[in-house]
Design an enzyme around this catalytic site. Structure first.
Site, PDB file in Angstrom:
ATOM      1  N   HIS A 100      -8.881  97.929 -34.827  1.00  0.00           N
ATOM      2  CA  HIS A 100      -9.496  99.031 -34.074  1.00  0.00           C
ATOM      3  C   HIS A 100      -9.171 100.397 -34.676  1.00  0.00           C
ATOM      4  CE1 HIS A 100     -11.018  96.044 -31.549  1.00  0.00           C
ATOM      5  NE2 HIS A 100     -11.359  96.851 -30.564  1.00  0.00           N
ATOM      6  N   ASP A 161      -5.025 103.689 -23.191  1.00  0.00           N
ATOM      7  CA  ASP A 161      -6.090 103.555 -22.182  1.00  0.00           C
ATOM      8  C   ASP A 161      -6.768 102.191 -22.270  1.00  0.00           C
ATOM      9  OD1 ASP A 161      -5.511 106.167 -21.686  1.00  0.00           O
ATOM     10  OD2 ASP A 161      -7.380 106.979 -22.497  1.00  0.00           O
ATOM     11  N   GLU A 272      -4.180 112.355 -16.715  1.00  0.00           N
ATOM     12  CA  GLU A 272      -5.047 112.601 -17.871  1.00  0.00           C
ATOM     13  C   GLU A 272      -6.144 113.575 -17.437  1.00  0.00           C
ATOM     14  OE1 GLU A 272      -4.943 108.460 -20.455  1.00  0.00           O
ATOM     15  OE2 GLU A 272      -6.868 109.453 -20.217  1.00  0.00           O
TER      16      GLU A 272
HETATM   17  C1  LIG Z   1     -11.606 101.704 -27.390  1.00  0.00           C
HETATM   18  C2  LIG Z   1     -10.324 102.247 -27.945  1.00  0.00           C
HETATM   19  C3  LIG Z   1      -9.482 102.982 -27.130  1.00  0.00           C
HETATM   20  C4  LIG Z   1      -8.283 103.478 -27.617  1.00  0.00           C
HETATM   21  N1  LIG Z   1      -7.473 104.175 -26.777  1.00  0.00           N
HETATM   22  C5  LIG Z   1      -6.288 104.625 -27.226  1.00  0.00           C
HETATM   23  C6  LIG Z   1      -5.399 105.306 -26.357  1.00  0.00           C
HETATM   24  O1  LIG Z   1      -5.674 105.496 -25.186  1.00  0.00           O
HETATM   25  N2  LIG Z   1      -4.223 105.742 -26.865  1.00  0.00           N
HETATM   26  C7  LIG Z   1      -3.868 105.524 -28.165  1.00  0.00           C
HETATM   27  O2  LIG Z   1      -2.769 105.897 -28.552  1.00  0.00           O
HETATM   28  N3  LIG Z   1      -4.708 104.905 -29.003  1.00  0.00           N
HETATM   29  C8  LIG Z   1      -5.896 104.459 -28.571  1.00  0.00           C
HETATM   30  N4  LIG Z   1      -6.735 103.829 -29.433  1.00  0.00           N
HETATM   31  C9  LIG Z   1      -6.391 103.811 -30.858  1.00  0.00           C
HETATM   32  C10 LIG Z   1      -5.529 102.615 -31.194  1.00  0.00           C
HETATM   33  O3  LIG Z   1      -4.209 102.788 -30.729  1.00  0.00           O
HETATM   34  C11 LIG Z   1      -5.440 102.459 -32.712  1.00  0.00           C
HETATM   35  O4  LIG Z   1      -6.733 102.381 -33.224  1.00  0.00           O
HETATM   36  C12 LIG Z   1      -4.658 101.222 -33.080  1.00  0.00           C
HETATM   37  O5  LIG Z   1      -4.366 101.311 -34.443  1.00  0.00           O
HETATM   38  C13 LIG Z   1      -5.475 100.018 -32.875  1.00  0.00           C
HETATM   39  O6  LIG Z   1      -4.662  98.888 -32.830  1.00  0.00           O
HETATM   40  P1  LIG Z   1      -5.080  97.572 -33.600  1.00  0.00           P
HETATM   41  O7  LIG Z   1      -4.179  96.516 -33.073  1.00  0.00           O
HETATM   42  O8  LIG Z   1      -6.526  97.290 -33.571  1.00  0.00           O
HETATM   43  O9  LIG Z   1      -4.577  97.996 -35.064  1.00  0.00           O
HETATM   44  P2  LIG Z   1      -5.295  97.960 -36.466  1.00  0.00           P
HETATM   45  O10 LIG Z   1      -6.461  98.852 -36.464  1.00  0.00           O
HETATM   46  O11 LIG Z   1      -5.525  96.568 -36.869  1.00  0.00           O
HETATM   47  O12 LIG Z   1      -4.142  98.588 -37.351  1.00  0.00           O
HETATM   48  C14 LIG Z   1      -3.781  99.959 -37.203  1.00  0.00           C
HETATM   49  C15 LIG Z   1      -2.778 100.372 -38.259  1.00  0.00           C
HETATM   50  O13 LIG Z   1      -1.548  99.705 -38.013  1.00  0.00           O
HETATM   51  C16 LIG Z   1      -1.206  98.848 -39.103  1.00  0.00           C
HETATM   52  N5  LIG Z   1      -0.700  97.621 -38.490  1.00  0.00           N
HETATM   53  C17 LIG Z   1      -1.351  96.742 -37.692  1.00  0.00           C
HETATM   54  N6  LIG Z   1      -0.518  95.776 -37.293  1.00  0.00           N
HETATM   55  C18 LIG Z   1       0.676  96.047 -37.857  1.00  0.00           C
HETATM   56  C19 LIG Z   1       1.944  95.413 -37.819  1.00  0.00           C
HETATM   57  N7  LIG Z   1       2.149  94.308 -37.120  1.00  0.00           N
HETATM   58  N8  LIG Z   1       2.956  95.966 -38.529  1.00  0.00           N
HETATM   59  C20 LIG Z   1       2.791  97.096 -39.233  1.00  0.00           C
HETATM   60  N9  LIG Z   1       1.613  97.738 -39.314  1.00  0.00           N
HETATM   61  C21 LIG Z   1       0.571  97.224 -38.626  1.00  0.00           C
HETATM   62  C22 LIG Z   1      -2.491  98.635 -39.874  1.00  0.00           C
HETATM   63  O14 LIG Z   1      -2.246  98.322 -41.225  1.00  0.00           O
HETATM   64  C23 LIG Z   1      -3.167  99.981 -39.684  1.00  0.00           C
HETATM   65  O15 LIG Z   1      -2.615 100.941 -40.551  1.00  0.00           O
HETATM   66  C24 LIG Z   1      -7.932 103.288 -28.976  1.00  0.00           C
HETATM   67  C25 LIG Z   1      -8.786 102.558 -29.808  1.00  0.00           C
HETATM   68  C26 LIG Z   1      -9.967 102.035 -29.297  1.00  0.00           C
HETATM   69  C27 LIG Z   1     -10.848 101.266 -30.208  1.00  0.00           C
END
Ligand SMILES: Cc1cc2nc3c(=O)[nH]c(=O)nc-3n(C[C@H](O)[C@H](O)[C@H](O)COP(=O)(O)OP(=O)(O)OC[C@H]3O[C@@H](n4cnc5c(N)ncnc54)[C@H](O)[C@@H]3O)c2cc1C
Length: 415
Positions: A100, A161, A272
């Site tokens: 994400h 969120d 918020e």
């Molecule tokens: C609909 C939506 C709502 C959101 N709302 C919020 C919010 O309210 N507050 C907020 O703070 N963020 C929010 N986000 C953003 C979200 O926190 C980040 O996009 C987060 O990176 C997504 O997590 P993911 O598990 O999909 O990680 P990924 O996109 O898969 O990875 C994110 C980053 O972390 C690294 N990574 C992933 N897993 C690991 C691991 N195990 N060890 C080390 N590095 C790792 C990846 O290489 C990359 O650099 C939101 C995103 C979306 C899509």
């Protein structure tokens, strides 16, 4: 004295931006050597295109291989293998949580993507003692953590969120939501991490043990190691939430009320806010997604302002505490300066409140509106500049045709 404060703005603007696609040709010998590694899980060298996509839908980098780890040792062996290729190797490794990210952060052009959600060997384990915590895999979704901990009447303290994100993904960023003003971001609520370092070693770290690695990995964008396990602090979970939205026509009252609420000793549990462009139908949409219990008031509400501001607040409670909760809420609301007739509220379970964005996801997916490009912008704005920022951006730059949510998180820097 008021606590030091910054306003954190998450701005989602729907702009038509070009998609960046990058293809690097992988080295065959490298793929062969990866294929020979003895693993509990496995590598995919074909069908890797799903790892060349993220929620941002703006960048696409095709990897050479995707690792589906069956154990933490698989991740360590793979990273060690890449490390031993030496500094001239250009092969990159990226951990992928739920993908994400917005600009390819969880992708690896011509490299290895580690699909952290495949890591099932780390079982979730709740410790419900005096200082409760849960040990969970870096690839675990926060929604699953919530379901598991609620079985013990417990839950993590600080959230995002949206809960369909992984532990490793949000801990590599910060993890911010309406609880941050009190508990700090999610990275401030971690007791211990297990990390696979860039040399392929498996290291346990905490504020007391290997503390440099601990603090670097939290918010480290995956650049200081791969989080394979996290120990997350828990607290007793409430059963119910009073969920309230009130509207403001002027930014000054809105932001001052936010600041007052996050500075108060006894206050709401979640604070918020967001910006609403007041055009035909938008307030009705806003109401229907929230489903308030007071439709009579809602139908009478009107404002001729182009831009209005919504303060979103909640109070947690258990059914037997409902009367006290009502009193506390009324007392806090009486100190706020929102527009008369603009108070909307509803009562939902704790899980319904925390997982609220998922119902929007389901609706958007049904309309084909989920997997569109998402050019998002997160800004941290100090209190000293927030009025200038609001005047210039909400007053002059924001257009009536602008789409997408603009959220304002008031947070205390000290947390
Ligand atoms: C609909 C939506 C709502 C959101 N709302 C919020 C919010 O309210 N507050 C907020 O703070 N963020 C929010 N986000 C953003 C979200 O926190 C980040 O996009 C987060 O990176 C997504 O997590 P993911 O598990 O999909 O990680 P990924 O996109 O898969 O990875 C994110 C980053 O972390 C690294 N990574 C992933 N897993 C690991 C691991 N195990 N060890 C080390 N590095 C790792 C990846 O290489 C990359 O650099 C939101 C995103 C979306 C899509």
């Amino acid at each position: 004295m008021k606590p030091s404060l910054v306003q954190f703005l998450k701005v989602f603007l729907l702009l038509a931006l070009g998609r960046v696609t990058n293809t690097q040709v992988p080295d065959q010998d490298v793929l062969v050597s990866l294929g020979k590694l003895p693993l509990d899980g496995h590598f995919s060298f074909h069908d890797v295109s799903t790892a060349a996509w993220d929620f941002g839908n703006l960048s696409s980098f095709m990897p050479a291989a995707v690792l589906h780890p069956g154990s933490v040792d698989d991740i360590a062996a793979t990273v060690r293998h890449v490390f031993l290729m030496g500094e001239h190797s250009t092969l990159t490794v990226a951990a992928r949580g739920h993908g994400h990210s917005l600009r390819g952060q969880s992708q690896a052009a011509g490299g290895i993507v580690i699909k952290m959600e495949s890591l099932r060997s780390v079982k979730m384990r709740v410790n419900s003692g005096a200082s409760p915590y849960v040990d969970a895999s870096g690839g675990e979704l926060w929604i699953n953590v919530l379901h598991e901990t609620l079985k013990y009447g417990l839950a993590p303290k600080s959230w995002t969120d949206y809960l369909h994100l992984t532990i490793g993904g949000t801990l590599s960023n910060a993890g911010v939501s309406g609880q941050t003003f009190r508990h700090g971001p999610q990275i401030s609520n971690v007791n211990e991490l297990e990390i696979v370092t860039g040399r392929g070693e498996i290291v346990t770290c905490s504020p007391e043990q290997n503390s440099d690695l601990f603090h670097a990995a939290l918010g480290g964008l995956g650049q200081f190691g791969i989080i394979t396990r996290a120990r997350i602090a828990l607290e007793p979970a409430p059963k119910m939430v009073r969920w309230i939205r009130v509207l403001y026509s002027d930014f000054a009252s809105f932001t001052e009320d936010q600041e007052m609420l996050i500075s108060a000793e006894r206050t709401f549990d979640y604070i918020e806010g967001f910006v609403i462009i007041n055009r035909t139908g938008i307030l009705n949409n806003w109401r229907s997604s929230f489903n308030p219990q007071d439709p009579v008031w809602a139908s009478q509400f009107e404002s001729d302002r182009r831009v209005i501001f919504s303060l979103e607040i909640t109070k947690n409670y258990n059914p037997e505490e409902a009367e006290n909760m009502e009193q506390e809420v009324n007392n806090l609301l009486s100190q706020l300066r929102y527009m008369p007739l603009s108070l909307f509220h509803t009562d939902v379970t704790y899980i319904e409140f925390l997982d609220r964005v998922h119902s929007s996801e389901v609706k958007l997916r049904a309309k084909g509106m989920w997997e569109v490009p998402h050019p998002w912008l997160n800004l941290i704005i100090p209190r000293s500049s927030i009025h200038t920022f609001a005047r210039e951006v909400f007053g002059k730059i924001l257009k009536d045709s602008s789409n997408g949510p603009i959220m304002i998180y008031p947070v205390n820097k000290s947390r």
